[in-house]
Design a protein around this motif. Structure first.
Motif, PDB file in Angstrom:
ATOM      1  N   ILE A 304      34.583  41.299  24.216  1.00  0.00           N
ATOM      2  CA  ILE A 304      36.124  41.044  24.500  1.00  0.00           C
ATOM      3  C   ILE A 304      36.169  41.845  25.399  1.00  0.00           C
ATOM      4  CG2 ILE A 304      38.722  41.506  23.436  1.00  0.00           C
ATOM      5  CD1 ILE A 304      37.703  40.315  20.875  1.00  0.00           C
ATOM      6  N   VAL A 305      36.534  41.762  26.727  1.00  0.00           N
ATOM      7  CA  VAL A 305      36.633  42.956  27.590  1.00  0.00           C
ATOM      8  C   VAL A 305      38.386  43.084  27.728  1.00  0.00           C
ATOM      9  CG1 VAL A 305      34.684  41.694  28.976  1.00  0.00           C
ATOM     10  CG2 VAL A 305      37.216  40.902  29.523  1.00  0.00           C
ATOM     11  N   ASP A 306      37.628  44.095  28.784  1.00  0.00           N
ATOM     12  CA  ASP A 306      39.810  44.874  29.051  1.00  0.00           C
ATOM     13  C   ASP A 306      39.975  44.070  30.171  1.00  0.00           C
ATOM     14  OD1 ASP A 306      38.279  45.766  31.483  1.00  0.00           O
ATOM     15  OD2 ASP A 306      39.176  47.663  30.577  1.00  0.00           O
ATOM     16  N   ALA A 307      39.954  43.107  31.503  1.00  0.00           N
ATOM     17  CA  ALA A 307      40.268  42.136  31.955  1.00  0.00           C
ATOM     18  C   ALA A 307      40.995  40.733  30.986  1.00  0.00           C
ATOM     19  CB  ALA A 307      40.010  41.676  33.248  1.00  0.00           C
ATOM     20  N   ALA A 308      42.624  40.226  31.863  1.00  0.00           N
ATOM     21  CA  ALA A 308      42.413  38.384  30.303  1.00  0.00           C
ATOM     22  C   ALA A 308      42.871  38.100  32.212  1.00  0.00           C
ATOM     23  CB  ALA A 308      43.634  39.289  29.502  1.00  0.00           C
ATOM     24  N   MET A 309      43.771  36.670  31.535  1.00  0.00           N
ATOM     25  CA  MET A 309      44.054  36.104  31.723  1.00  0.00           C
ATOM     26  C   MET A 309      45.452  36.147  32.663  1.00  0.00           C
ATOM     27  SD  MET A 309      46.403  33.518  29.289  1.00  0.00           S
ATOM     28  CE  MET A 309      47.040  32.096  30.162  1.00  0.00           C
ATOM     29  N   ASN A 310      46.241  37.061  32.660  1.00  0.00           N
ATOM     30  CA  ASN A 310      47.141  38.231  33.232  1.00  0.00           C
ATOM     31  C   ASN A 310      46.683  38.129  34.504  1.00  0.00           C
ATOM     32  OD1 ASN A 310      45.967  39.686  31.642  1.00  0.00           O
ATOM     33  ND2 ASN A 310      47.549  41.119  32.886  1.00  0.00           N
ATOM     34  N   ASP A 311      45.241  38.536  34.691  1.00  0.00           N
ATOM     35  CA  ASP A 311      44.553  38.998  35.871  1.00  0.00           C
ATOM     36  C   ASP A 311      44.210  38.700  35.900  1.00  0.00           C
ATOM     37  OD1 ASP A 311      44.604  42.404  34.681  1.00  0.00           O
ATOM     38  OD2 ASP A 311      43.581  41.808  33.405  1.00  0.00           O
ATOM     39  N   LEU A 312      43.376  37.534  36.053  1.00  0.00           N
ATOM     40  CA  LEU A 312      42.193  37.157  36.382  1.00  0.00           C
ATOM     41  C   LEU A 312      42.859  35.051  36.024  1.00  0.00           C
ATOM     42  CD1 LEU A 312      40.367  35.826  38.729  1.00  0.00           C
ATOM     43  CD2 LEU A 312      38.142  36.694  37.059  1.00  0.00           C
ATOM     44  N   MET A 313      43.468  34.378  36.346  1.00  0.00           N
ATOM     45  CA  MET A 313      43.664  33.236  35.895  1.00  0.00           C
ATOM     46  C   MET A 313      43.070  31.973  36.251  1.00  0.00           C
ATOM     47  SD  MET A 313      48.321  32.787  36.714  1.00  0.00           S
ATOM     48  CE  MET A 313      48.734  31.483  36.593  1.00  0.00           C
ATOM     49  N   ARG A 314      42.489  31.911  37.081  1.00  0.00           N
ATOM     50  CA  ARG A 314      41.618  30.636  37.163  1.00  0.00           C
ATOM     51  C   ARG A 314      41.097  29.990  36.127  1.00  0.00           C
ATOM     52  NH1 ARG A 314      38.003  30.155  40.434  1.00  0.00           N
ATOM     53  NH2 ARG A 314      38.213  28.303  41.899  1.00  0.00           N
ATOM     54  N   PRO A 315      40.281  30.981  35.816  1.00  0.00           N
ATOM     55  CA  PRO A 315      39.458  30.269  34.342  1.00  0.00           C
ATOM     56  C   PRO A 315      40.404  29.883  33.832  1.00  0.00           C
ATOM     57  CG  PRO A 315      39.025  32.411  34.268  1.00  0.00           C
ATOM     58  CD  PRO A 315      39.106  32.280  35.447  1.00  0.00           C
ATOM     59  N   ALA A 316      41.641  30.182  33.485  1.00  0.00           N
ATOM     60  CA  ALA A 316      43.184  29.968  32.273  1.00  0.00           C
ATOM     61  C   ALA A 316      43.550  28.342  33.099  1.00  0.00           C
ATOM     62  CB  ALA A 316      43.626  30.270  32.317  1.00  0.00           C
ATOM     63  N   THR A 371      32.902  37.018  42.533  1.00  0.00           N
ATOM     64  CA  THR A 371      33.785  35.481  43.407  1.00  0.00           C
ATOM     65  C   THR A 371      34.774  35.819  42.971  1.00  0.00           C
ATOM     66  OG1 THR A 371      31.651  34.931  43.464  1.00  0.00           O
ATOM     67  CG2 THR A 371      33.931  33.531  44.726  1.00  0.00           C
ATOM     68  N   ALA A 372      35.991  36.648  42.959  1.00  0.00           N
ATOM     69  CA  ALA A 372      36.855  37.257  42.718  1.00  0.00           C
ATOM     70  C   ALA A 372      38.387  37.161  43.227  1.00  0.00           C
ATOM     71  CB  ALA A 372      37.048  37.999  40.906  1.00  0.00           C
ATOM     72  N   GLY A 373      37.722  37.345  44.644  1.00  0.00           N
ATOM     73  CA  GLY A 373      38.557  37.855  45.591  1.00  0.00           C
ATOM     74  C   GLY A 373      39.576  37.173  46.066  1.00  0.00           C
ATOM     75  N   ALA A 374      39.964  35.927  45.840  1.00  0.00           N
ATOM     76  CA  ALA A 374      40.751  34.832  46.219  1.00  0.00           C
ATOM     77  C   ALA A 374      41.559  34.530  45.242  1.00  0.00           C
ATOM     78  CB  ALA A 374      40.636  33.491  47.051  1.00  0.00           C
ATOM     79  N   TYR A 375      42.773  34.167  44.969  1.00  0.00           N
ATOM     80  CA  TYR A 375      43.686  33.682  44.080  1.00  0.00           C
ATOM     81  C   TYR A 375      42.998  34.109  42.551  1.00  0.00           C
ATOM     82  CZ  TYR A 375      43.556  30.358  47.832  1.00  0.00           C
ATOM     83  OH  TYR A 375      43.885  29.612  48.878  1.00  0.00           O
ATOM     84  N   GLY A 376      43.179  35.968  42.655  1.00  0.00           N
ATOM     85  CA  GLY A 376      43.044  36.432  42.133  1.00  0.00           C
ATOM     86  C   GLY A 376      44.573  37.719  41.637  1.00  0.00           C
ATOM     87  N   ALA A 377      44.316  38.337  42.266  1.00  0.00           N
ATOM     88  CA  ALA A 377      45.092  39.691  42.693  1.00  0.00           C
ATOM     89  C   ALA A 377      46.474  38.909  42.174  1.00  0.00           C
ATOM     90  CB  ALA A 377      44.034  40.486  42.818  1.00  0.00           C
ATOM     91  N   VAL A 378      46.749  37.877  43.312  1.00  0.00           N
ATOM     92  CA  VAL A 378      47.874  37.239  44.040  1.00  0.00           C
ATOM     93  C   VAL A 378      47.976  36.547  43.114  1.00  0.00           C
ATOM     94  CG1 VAL A 378      47.188  37.467  46.306  1.00  0.00           C
ATOM     95  CG2 VAL A 378      46.560  35.854  44.791  1.00  0.00           C
ATOM     96  N   MET A 379      47.597  36.707  41.985  1.00  0.00           N
ATOM     97  CA  MET A 379      48.191  35.294  41.183  1.00  0.00           C
ATOM     98  C   MET A 379      48.110  36.163  39.398  1.00  0.00           C
ATOM     99  SD  MET A 379      46.157  31.668  40.207  1.00  0.00           S
ATOM    100  CE  MET A 379      46.336  30.796  42.161  1.00  0.00           C
ATOM    101  N   ALA A 380      47.928  37.448  39.540  1.00  0.00           N
ATOM    102  CA  ALA A 380      47.965  38.121  38.763  1.00  0.00           C
ATOM    103  C   ALA A 380      49.237  38.482  37.398  1.00  0.00           C
ATOM    104  CB  ALA A 380      47.742  39.972  39.196  1.00  0.00           C
ATOM    105  N   ASN A 381      49.605  38.598  36.578  1.00  0.00           N
ATOM    106  CA  ASN A 381      51.422  38.807  36.103  1.00  0.00           C
ATOM    107  C   ASN A 381      51.240  39.627  34.643  1.00  0.00           C
ATOM    108  OD1 ASN A 381      50.964  37.707  33.427  1.00  0.00           O
ATOM    109  ND2 ASN A 381      49.890  35.987  34.965  1.00  0.00           N
ATOM    110  N   GLN A 382      52.034  40.461  34.667  1.00  0.00           N
ATOM    111  CA  GLN A 382      51.844  41.114  33.376  1.00  0.00           C
ATOM    112  C   GLN A 382      52.696  40.543  32.206  1.00  0.00           C
ATOM    113  OE1 GLN A 382      54.927  44.643  34.891  1.00  0.00           O
ATOM    114  NE2 GLN A 382      56.764  43.782  33.331  1.00  0.00           N
TER     115      GLN A 382
END
Ligand code: PLP
Length: 430
Positions: A304-316, A371-382
Protein backbone atom coordinates in the motif's frame (compact mmCIF):
# COMPACT_ATOMS: atom_id res chain seq x y z
CA UNK A 1 15.37 7.34 -23.73
CA UNK A 2 15.25 9.05 -20.39
CA UNK A 3 17.44 10.27 -17.55
CA UNK A 4 16.25 8.20 -14.55
CA UNK A 5 19.00 5.73 -13.70
CA UNK A 6 20.60 3.96 -10.75
CA UNK A 7 23.82 5.41 -9.45
CA UNK A 8 25.50 3.82 -6.46
CA UNK A 9 22.38 1.76 -5.85
CA UNK A 10 19.93 4.69 -5.79
CA UNK A 11 17.56 5.75 -8.54
CA UNK A 12 18.42 9.28 -9.67
CA UNK A 13 16.68 11.90 -11.76
CA UNK A 14 19.68 13.15 -13.75
CA UNK A 15 22.23 13.84 -10.98
CA UNK A 16 19.74 14.12 -8.11
CA UNK A 17 18.97 11.06 -5.94
CA UNK A 18 15.22 10.54 -5.67
CA UNK A 19 15.77 9.97 -1.95
CA UNK A 20 16.88 13.61 -1.68
CA UNK A 21 13.72 14.83 -3.39
CA UNK A 22 11.51 12.60 -1.24
CA UNK A 23 13.09 14.04 1.92
CA UNK A 24 12.85 17.64 0.74
CA UNK A 25 9.39 17.60 -0.85
CA UNK A 26 7.65 14.60 0.70
CA UNK A 27 5.76 11.93 -1.19
CA UNK A 28 3.91 11.42 -3.40
CA UNK A 29 5.36 13.84 -5.94
CA UNK A 30 6.07 13.97 -9.64
CA UNK A 31 9.67 14.43 -10.74
CA UNK A 32 10.50 15.63 -14.26
CA UNK A 33 13.82 15.58 -16.08
CA UNK A 34 14.78 18.69 -18.05
CA UNK A 35 17.34 16.67 -20.01
CA UNK A 36 14.71 14.18 -21.16
CA UNK A 37 12.22 16.88 -22.12
CA UNK A 38 14.95 18.71 -24.02
CA UNK A 39 16.11 15.55 -25.74
CA UNK A 40 12.61 14.75 -26.94
CA UNK A 41 11.84 18.23 -28.27
CA UNK A 42 15.18 18.22 -30.11
CA UNK A 43 14.54 14.71 -31.48
CA UNK A 44 11.34 15.96 -33.13
CA UNK A 45 12.96 19.20 -34.29
CA UNK A 46 15.88 17.30 -35.84
CA UNK A 47 13.63 14.68 -37.45
CA UNK A 48 11.56 17.40 -39.12
CA UNK A 49 14.45 19.80 -39.82
CA UNK A 50 14.24 19.38 -43.60
CA UNK A 51 10.48 19.90 -43.64
CA UNK A 52 8.60 23.16 -43.15
CA UNK A 53 7.24 21.99 -39.81
CA UNK A 54 6.40 23.47 -36.44
CA UNK A 55 6.23 21.39 -33.29
CA UNK A 56 3.39 22.34 -30.98
CA UNK A 57 3.65 20.48 -27.67
CA UNK A 58 0.20 19.19 -26.65
CA UNK A 59 0.08 20.67 -23.16
CA UNK A 60 -2.83 18.52 -22.06
CA UNK A 61 -0.14 15.85 -21.56
CA UNK A 62 1.72 18.06 -19.09
CA UNK A 63 0.66 21.64 -18.50
CA UNK A 64 3.08 22.63 -15.77
CA UNK A 65 4.27 26.18 -16.31
CA UNK A 66 7.94 25.26 -15.90
CA UNK A 67 7.62 22.43 -18.42
CA UNK A 68 5.94 24.80 -20.89
CA UNK A 69 8.64 27.38 -20.29
CA UNK A 70 11.36 24.83 -20.99
CA UNK A 71 9.68 23.38 -24.08
CA UNK A 72 8.81 26.75 -25.62
CA UNK A 73 12.30 28.01 -24.81
CA UNK A 74 13.55 25.29 -27.16
CA UNK A 75 11.45 26.80 -29.95
CA UNK A 76 8.36 24.62 -29.73
CA UNK A 77 4.83 26.00 -29.80
CA UNK A 78 1.87 24.73 -27.78
CA UNK A 79 -1.34 22.91 -28.69
CA UNK A 80 -4.10 23.95 -26.26
CA UNK A 81 -7.57 22.46 -25.86
CA UNK A 82 -9.38 24.97 -23.63
CA UNK A 83 -9.46 28.61 -22.64
CA UNK A 84 -7.80 27.55 -19.40
CA UNK A 85 -4.89 25.95 -21.21
CA UNK A 86 -4.64 29.01 -23.45
CA UNK A 87 -4.35 31.26 -20.38
CA UNK A 88 -1.79 28.92 -18.77
CA UNK A 89 0.31 28.78 -21.95
CA UNK A 90 0.31 32.57 -22.29
CA UNK A 91 1.16 32.92 -18.58
CA UNK A 92 4.12 30.57 -19.11
CA UNK A 93 5.36 32.96 -21.81
CA UNK A 94 4.39 30.93 -24.88
CA UNK A 95 4.22 33.33 -27.84
CA UNK A 96 0.60 33.51 -29.07
CA UNK A 97 1.69 33.06 -32.68
CA UNK A 98 2.99 29.61 -31.76
CA UNK A 99 -0.28 28.45 -30.18
CA UNK A 100 -2.75 26.13 -31.91
CA UNK A 101 -6.22 25.83 -30.35
CA UNK A 102 -7.83 22.39 -30.70
CA UNK A 103 -10.86 20.83 -29.05
CA UNK A 104 -14.32 19.62 -29.89
CA UNK A 105 -16.36 22.02 -27.77
CA UNK A 106 -14.82 25.48 -27.69
CA UNK A 107 -17.21 28.12 -26.39
CA UNK A 108 -17.66 31.56 -27.93
CA UNK A 109 -15.81 33.04 -24.96
CA UNK A 110 -12.87 30.70 -25.54
CA UNK A 111 -12.82 31.42 -29.29
CA UNK A 112 -12.90 35.14 -28.59
CA UNK A 113 -10.02 34.87 -26.12
CA UNK A 114 -7.96 32.96 -28.70
CA UNK A 115 -8.63 35.57 -31.39
CA UNK A 116 -7.81 38.42 -29.03
CA UNK A 117 -4.56 36.72 -28.03
CA UNK A 118 -3.68 36.31 -31.73
CA UNK A 119 -3.10 32.55 -31.84
CA UNK A 120 -1.50 30.94 -34.87
CA UNK A 121 -4.45 28.69 -35.68
CA UNK A 122 -7.83 27.50 -34.47
CA UNK A 123 -8.72 23.94 -35.44
CA UNK A 124 -12.46 23.81 -36.03
CA UNK A 125 -14.22 20.50 -35.45
CA UNK A 126 -17.83 21.04 -36.57
CA UNK A 127 -20.02 23.24 -38.75
CA UNK A 128 -21.77 24.87 -35.78
CA UNK A 129 -18.34 25.74 -34.34
CA UNK A 130 -17.34 27.23 -37.70
CA UNK A 131 -20.46 29.42 -37.66
CA UNK A 132 -19.80 30.49 -34.08
CA UNK A 133 -16.18 31.35 -34.83
CA UNK A 134 -17.18 33.29 -37.94
CA UNK A 135 -19.59 35.37 -35.87
CA UNK A 136 -17.11 35.96 -33.03
CA UNK A 137 -14.35 36.96 -35.48
CA UNK A 138 -16.61 39.36 -37.37
CA UNK A 139 -17.72 40.87 -34.09
CA UNK A 140 -14.06 41.47 -33.18
CA UNK A 141 -13.29 42.74 -36.69
CA UNK A 142 -10.70 40.04 -37.42
CA UNK A 143 -10.42 36.94 -39.59
CA UNK A 144 -9.80 33.74 -37.71
CA UNK A 145 -6.90 31.61 -39.02
CA UNK A 146 -8.62 28.24 -39.31
CA UNK A 147 -7.76 24.64 -40.05
CA UNK A 148 -10.68 22.28 -40.31
CA UNK A 149 -10.22 19.04 -38.42
CA UNK A 150 -11.36 16.08 -40.43
CA UNK A 151 -12.02 12.61 -39.13
CA UNK A 152 -10.14 10.26 -41.48
CA UNK A 153 -11.98 7.16 -40.19
CA UNK A 154 -8.87 5.10 -39.57
CA UNK A 155 -8.29 2.73 -36.67
CA UNK A 156 -5.31 3.82 -34.61
CA UNK A 157 -5.13 0.36 -32.99
CA UNK A 158 -4.82 1.84 -29.50
CA UNK A 159 -6.96 1.80 -26.32
CA UNK A 160 -10.62 2.59 -27.11
CA UNK A 161 -10.60 5.60 -24.76
CA UNK A 162 -7.76 7.26 -26.69
CA UNK A 163 -8.86 6.47 -30.24
CA UNK A 164 -10.07 9.65 -31.91
CA UNK A 165 -9.94 9.12 -35.67
CA UNK A 166 -12.76 6.62 -36.22
CA UNK A 167 -16.06 7.82 -37.68
CA UNK A 168 -17.87 6.89 -34.45
CA UNK A 169 -15.62 9.17 -32.37
CA UNK A 170 -16.81 12.68 -31.53
CA UNK A 171 -13.80 14.37 -33.10
CA UNK A 172 -13.47 16.20 -36.39
CA UNK A 173 -15.76 16.57 -39.38
CA UNK A 174 -16.78 13.39 -41.08
CA UNK A 175 -14.63 12.48 -43.96
CA UNK A 176 -17.52 12.42 -46.42
CA UNK A 177 -18.80 15.93 -45.58
CA UNK A 178 -15.42 17.62 -45.37
CA UNK A 179 -15.43 19.05 -48.90
CA UNK A 180 -18.76 20.79 -48.48
CA UNK A 181 -17.66 22.32 -45.17
CA UNK A 182 -14.47 23.66 -46.70
CA UNK A 183 -16.41 25.22 -49.57
CA UNK A 184 -18.72 26.84 -47.06
CA UNK A 185 -15.88 28.09 -44.83
CA UNK A 186 -14.38 29.84 -47.83
CA UNK A 187 -17.41 32.08 -48.13
CA UNK A 188 -17.30 33.29 -44.50
CA UNK A 189 -15.95 36.79 -43.87
CA UNK A 190 -14.70 35.95 -40.38
CA UNK A 191 -12.77 32.88 -41.47
CA UNK A 192 -9.31 32.81 -43.05
CA UNK A 193 -9.17 29.22 -44.22
CA UNK A 194 -5.61 27.91 -43.91
CA UNK A 195 -5.78 24.16 -44.12
CA UNK A 196 -6.62 20.73 -42.82
CA UNK A 197 -6.08 19.24 -39.34
CA UNK A 198 -6.38 15.73 -37.99
CA UNK A 199 -5.44 13.75 -34.87
CA UNK A 200 -6.17 10.05 -34.85
CA UNK A 201 -5.45 9.02 -31.28
CA UNK A 202 -2.77 8.51 -28.69
CA UNK A 203 -0.18 5.91 -27.64
CA UNK A 204 0.06 4.71 -31.25
CA UNK A 205 2.88 2.18 -31.63
CA UNK A 206 2.59 1.40 -35.32
CA UNK A 207 3.16 3.82 -38.19
CA UNK A 208 0.54 2.22 -40.46
CA UNK A 209 -2.48 4.15 -39.06
CA UNK A 210 -0.56 7.43 -39.46
CA UNK A 211 0.32 6.52 -43.01
CA UNK A 212 -3.30 5.61 -43.85
CA UNK A 213 -4.61 8.85 -42.33
CA UNK A 214 -2.00 11.06 -43.99
CA UNK A 215 -2.72 9.46 -47.38
CA UNK A 216 -6.41 10.23 -46.92
CA UNK A 217 -5.50 13.83 -46.15
CA UNK A 218 -3.35 13.90 -49.26
CA UNK A 219 -6.37 12.82 -51.33
CA UNK A 220 -8.53 15.41 -49.64
CA UNK A 221 -6.02 18.19 -50.34
CA UNK A 222 -6.12 17.27 -54.05
CA UNK A 223 -9.92 17.42 -54.06
CA UNK A 224 -9.97 20.72 -52.18
CA UNK A 225 -7.45 22.26 -54.54
CA UNK A 226 -9.54 21.07 -57.47
CA UNK A 227 -12.44 22.92 -55.82
CA UNK A 228 -10.30 26.04 -55.76
CA UNK A 229 -9.66 25.94 -51.99
CA UNK A 230 -6.13 27.04 -51.13
CA UNK A 231 -4.60 24.58 -48.64
CA UNK A 232 -1.47 26.13 -47.14
CA UNK A 233 -1.22 24.26 -43.88
CA UNK A 234 -1.55 20.69 -42.62
CA UNK A 235 -1.80 19.93 -38.91
CA UNK A 236 -1.08 16.24 -38.43
CA UNK A 237 -1.87 16.05 -34.69
CA UNK A 238 0.05 14.00 -32.15
CA UNK A 239 -0.25 10.42 -31.03
CA UNK A 240 3.17 8.81 -31.21
CA UNK A 241 3.43 6.28 -28.37
CA UNK A 242 6.02 5.74 -25.64
CA UNK A 243 7.39 2.48 -24.18
CA UNK A 244 5.47 1.94 -20.94
CA UNK A 245 6.37 -1.73 -21.08
CA UNK A 246 10.01 -1.89 -22.13
CA UNK A 247 10.56 -4.89 -24.36
CA UNK A 248 6.87 -5.30 -25.24
CA UNK A 249 6.31 -1.87 -26.68
CA UNK A 250 8.71 -0.33 -29.14
CA UNK A 251 7.29 2.90 -30.48
CA UNK A 252 8.82 4.14 -33.72
CA UNK A 253 11.34 6.96 -33.25
CA UNK A 254 10.50 10.50 -34.42
CA UNK A 255 12.77 9.98 -37.44
CA UNK A 256 10.62 7.07 -38.70
CA UNK A 257 7.46 9.07 -38.03
CA UNK A 258 8.93 12.02 -39.94
CA UNK A 259 9.77 9.70 -42.81
CA UNK A 260 6.09 8.73 -43.10
CA UNK A 261 5.14 12.42 -43.10
CA UNK A 262 7.74 13.17 -45.77
CA UNK A 263 6.60 10.28 -47.94
CA UNK A 264 2.86 10.97 -47.67
CA UNK A 265 2.44 14.75 -47.53
CA UNK A 266 5.96 16.16 -47.78
CA UNK A 267 5.56 17.30 -51.40
CA UNK A 268 2.24 19.14 -51.05
CA UNK A 269 3.86 22.50 -50.42
CA UNK A 270 2.07 22.86 -47.08
CA UNK A 271 3.44 24.26 -43.83
CA UNK A 272 3.17 21.39 -41.35
CA UNK A 273 2.30 21.29 -37.67
CA UNK A 274 2.79 18.27 -35.44
CA UNK A 275 1.40 18.10 -31.91
CA UNK A 276 3.28 15.50 -29.87
CA UNK A 277 2.35 15.40 -26.19
CA UNK A 278 3.02 11.99 -24.69
CA UNK A 279 6.13 11.36 -26.79
CA UNK A 280 7.75 14.49 -25.33
CA UNK A 281 6.63 14.31 -21.70
CA UNK A 282 5.83 10.62 -21.09
CA UNK A 283 9.10 9.19 -19.97
CA UNK A 284 10.41 12.57 -18.83
CA UNK A 285 8.59 12.07 -15.53
CA UNK A 286 8.15 9.62 -12.65
CA UNK A 287 5.71 9.55 -9.77
CA UNK A 288 7.68 9.10 -6.57
CA UNK A 289 5.85 7.33 -3.76
CA UNK A 290 6.52 5.62 -0.44
CA UNK A 291 5.25 2.28 0.80
CA UNK A 292 3.00 2.88 3.83
CA UNK A 293 2.22 -0.73 4.75
CA UNK A 294 2.90 -4.17 3.51
CA UNK A 295 -0.30 -6.12 4.00
CA UNK A 296 0.14 -9.87 3.82
CA UNK A 297 -3.19 -11.43 2.90
CA UNK A 298 -3.92 -15.13 2.77
CA UNK A 299 -4.06 -15.20 -1.02
CA UNK A 300 -2.21 -12.03 -2.01
CA UNK A 301 0.22 -9.50 -0.66
CA UNK A 302 -0.42 -5.79 -1.03
CA UNK A 303 2.11 -3.00 -1.04
CA UNK A 304 0.00 0.00 0.00
CA UNK A 305 1.73 3.14 -1.24
CA UNK A 306 1.03 6.81 -0.52
CA UNK A 307 0.23 7.61 -4.18
CA UNK A 308 -3.23 6.78 -5.43
CA UNK A 309 -5.54 6.86 -8.42
CA UNK A 310 -6.26 10.54 -7.78
CA UNK A 311 -2.56 11.30 -8.36
CA UNK A 312 -2.05 9.00 -11.37
CA UNK A 313 -5.31 8.01 -12.99
CA UNK A 314 -4.00 6.09 -15.99
CA UNK A 315 -4.15 2.58 -14.51
CA UNK A 316 -7.74 3.09 -13.26
CA UNK A 317 -8.86 4.90 -16.42
CA UNK A 318 -7.11 2.97 -19.18
CA UNK A 319 -5.84 -0.19 -17.46
CA UNK A 320 -2.45 1.34 -18.10
CA UNK A 321 0.76 -0.42 -17.10
CA UNK A 322 3.52 1.55 -15.38
CA UNK A 323 6.88 0.06 -14.57
CA UNK A 324 7.47 0.29 -10.80
CA UNK A 325 11.05 0.56 -9.63
CA UNK A 326 12.38 0.52 -6.08
CA UNK A 327 14.42 3.67 -5.48
CA UNK A 328 17.03 1.63 -3.59
CA UNK A 329 18.25 -1.03 -5.98
CA UNK A 330 17.89 -4.48 -4.43
CA UNK A 331 21.24 -6.08 -3.73
CA UNK A 332 22.34 -8.79 -6.12
CA UNK A 333 20.66 -12.12 -5.53
CA UNK A 334 17.61 -10.68 -3.74
CA UNK A 335 14.63 -12.92 -4.43
CA UNK A 336 11.63 -11.24 -6.01
CA UNK A 337 8.01 -11.81 -5.05
CA UNK A 338 4.56 -11.07 -6.46
CA UNK A 339 2.88 -7.98 -5.07
CA UNK A 340 -0.26 -5.99 -5.75
CA UNK A 341 0.63 -2.31 -5.59
CA UNK A 342 -2.35 -0.25 -4.43
CA UNK A 343 -3.14 3.24 -3.18
CA UNK A 344 -5.10 4.30 -0.08
CA UNK A 345 -8.24 5.50 -1.92
CA UNK A 346 -11.50 3.71 -1.10
CA UNK A 347 -11.99 2.19 -4.55
CA UNK A 348 -10.88 -1.22 -5.74
CA UNK A 349 -9.91 0.57 -8.97
CA UNK A 350 -7.16 2.25 -6.97
CA UNK A 351 -4.75 -0.48 -8.01
CA UNK A 352 -1.51 0.33 -9.81
CA UNK A 353 -0.41 -3.24 -10.45
CA UNK A 354 -1.51 -6.81 -9.82
CA UNK A 355 0.87 -9.71 -9.32
CA UNK A 356 3.85 -7.53 -10.12
CA UNK A 357 7.27 -9.09 -9.75
CA UNK A 358 9.12 -6.84 -7.31
CA UNK A 359 11.83 -7.07 -4.70
CA UNK A 360 10.39 -7.68 -1.21
CA UNK A 361 9.29 -4.12 -0.38
CA UNK A 362 8.87 -3.03 3.22
CA UNK A 363 7.13 -0.06 4.80
CA UNK A 364 9.11 3.12 4.23
CA UNK A 365 10.62 2.04 0.92
CA UNK A 366 10.45 4.51 -1.95
CA UNK A 367 9.20 3.42 -5.35
CA UNK A 368 9.03 5.25 -8.68
CA UNK A 369 6.20 4.80 -11.15
CA UNK A 370 8.02 5.22 -14.42
CA UNK A 371 6.83 7.00 -17.57
CA UNK A 372 4.39 9.15 -15.63
CA UNK A 373 5.31 12.52 -17.14
CA UNK A 374 2.33 12.62 -19.54
CA UNK A 375 -1.35 12.46 -18.52
CA UNK A 376 -0.22 12.14 -14.90
CA UNK A 377 -0.23 15.34 -12.85
CA UNK A 378 -2.62 17.03 -15.30
CA UNK A 379 -5.34 14.49 -14.48
CA UNK A 380 -4.80 14.57 -10.71
CA UNK A 381 -7.68 15.50 -8.45
CA UNK A 382 -8.27 15.65 -4.71
CA UNK A 383 -10.66 12.72 -4.34
CA UNK A 384 -10.69 11.32 -0.80
CA UNK A 385 -9.48 14.69 0.48
CA UNK A 386 -6.03 14.14 -0.92
CA UNK A 387 -4.22 17.40 -1.79
CA UNK A 388 -3.06 17.72 -5.41
CA UNK A 389 0.28 16.02 -5.88
CA UNK A 390 3.25 18.42 -6.19
CA UNK A 391 5.67 18.54 -9.12
CA UNK A 392 9.45 18.90 -9.14
CA UNK A 393 11.69 19.78 -12.08
CA UNK A 394 15.26 18.50 -12.09
CA UNK A 395 18.03 20.02 -14.17
CA UNK A 396 21.41 18.35 -13.73
CA UNK A 397 22.20 18.48 -10.02
CA UNK A 398 19.52 21.06 -9.14
CA UNK A 399 15.82 20.72 -8.56
CA UNK A 400 12.91 23.03 -7.91
CA UNK A 401 9.35 22.50 -6.70
CA UNK A 402 7.40 23.73 -9.73
CA UNK A 403 4.01 23.14 -8.15
CA UNK A 404 3.79 23.04 -4.40
CA UNK A 405 1.70 20.65 -2.41
CA UNK A 406 -1.48 22.47 -1.29
CA UNK A 407 -1.98 22.79 2.45
CA UNK A 408 -4.91 21.09 4.14
CA UNK A 409 -6.53 24.55 4.37
CA UNK A 410 -6.23 24.85 0.60
CA UNK A 411 -8.31 21.69 0.22
CA UNK A 412 -11.54 23.52 0.98
CA UNK A 413 -10.37 27.01 0.03
CA UNK A 414 -12.96 27.40 -2.74
CA UNK A 415 -15.85 26.14 -0.65
CA UNK A 416 -18.28 28.38 1.15
CA UNK A 417 -21.11 27.83 3.60
CA UNK A 418 -24.53 29.31 2.79
CA UNK A 419 -25.48 31.92 5.41
CA UNK A 420 -28.48 29.92 6.61
CA UNK A 421 -26.28 27.02 7.60
CA UNK A 422 -24.13 29.40 9.60
CA UNK A 423 -27.20 30.79 11.39
CA UNK A 424 -29.22 27.63 11.77
CA UNK A 425 -26.86 25.10 13.24
CA UNK A 426 -27.60 22.68 14.77
CA UNK A 427 -30.38 22.36 12.17
CA UNK A 428 -33.94 23.08 13.37
CA UNK A 429 -36.45 20.21 13.10
CA UNK A 430 -38.68 20.58 10.05
C1 PLP B 1 -4.24 14.84 -27.17
C2 PLP B 1 -3.94 15.54 -28.43
C3 PLP B 1 -2.63 15.60 -28.92
C4 PLP B 1 -1.49 14.92 -28.23
O1 PLP B 1 -1.56 13.55 -28.26
P1 PLP B 1 -0.33 12.67 -27.75
O2 PLP B 1 -0.79 11.28 -27.90
O3 PLP B 1 -0.09 13.04 -26.34
O4 PLP B 1 0.82 12.99 -28.64
C5 PLP B 1 -2.40 16.31 -30.07
N1 PLP B 1 -3.41 16.93 -30.73
C6 PLP B 1 -4.67 16.90 -30.29
C7 PLP B 1 -5.72 17.62 -31.06
C8 PLP B 1 -4.99 16.21 -29.13
O5 PLP B 1 -6.26 16.17 -28.71
Amino acid sequence: MHHFHYRDGTLHAEAVPLTTIAEAVGTPCYVYSSATLTRHVRAFADAFADLDARICFAMKANGNKAVLRLVTGLGAGVDVVSGGELALALAAGAPADRIVFSGVGKTEAELGAALQAGVHQINVESEPELEALDAVAQHLGVRAPVAIRVNPDVDAATHAKITTGKAENKFGIEWTSARAVFRRARTMDGIALKGVALHIGSQILDLAPFEAAFLRVRDLVALLRADGVAVERLDLGGGLGVPYHAGDETPPPPTAYAEVVRRTVGDLGCALTIEPGRAIAGNAGVLLSRVIYLKEGITRAFAIVDAAMNDLMRPALYDAWHDIRPVRAPSAGTETRLLDVVGPVCESGDTFARDRTLPPLVAGDLVAFMTAGAYGAVMANQYNGRPLVPEVLVDGDRFHVVRRRPSLDDLAALEDLPPWLLREWPCPRR
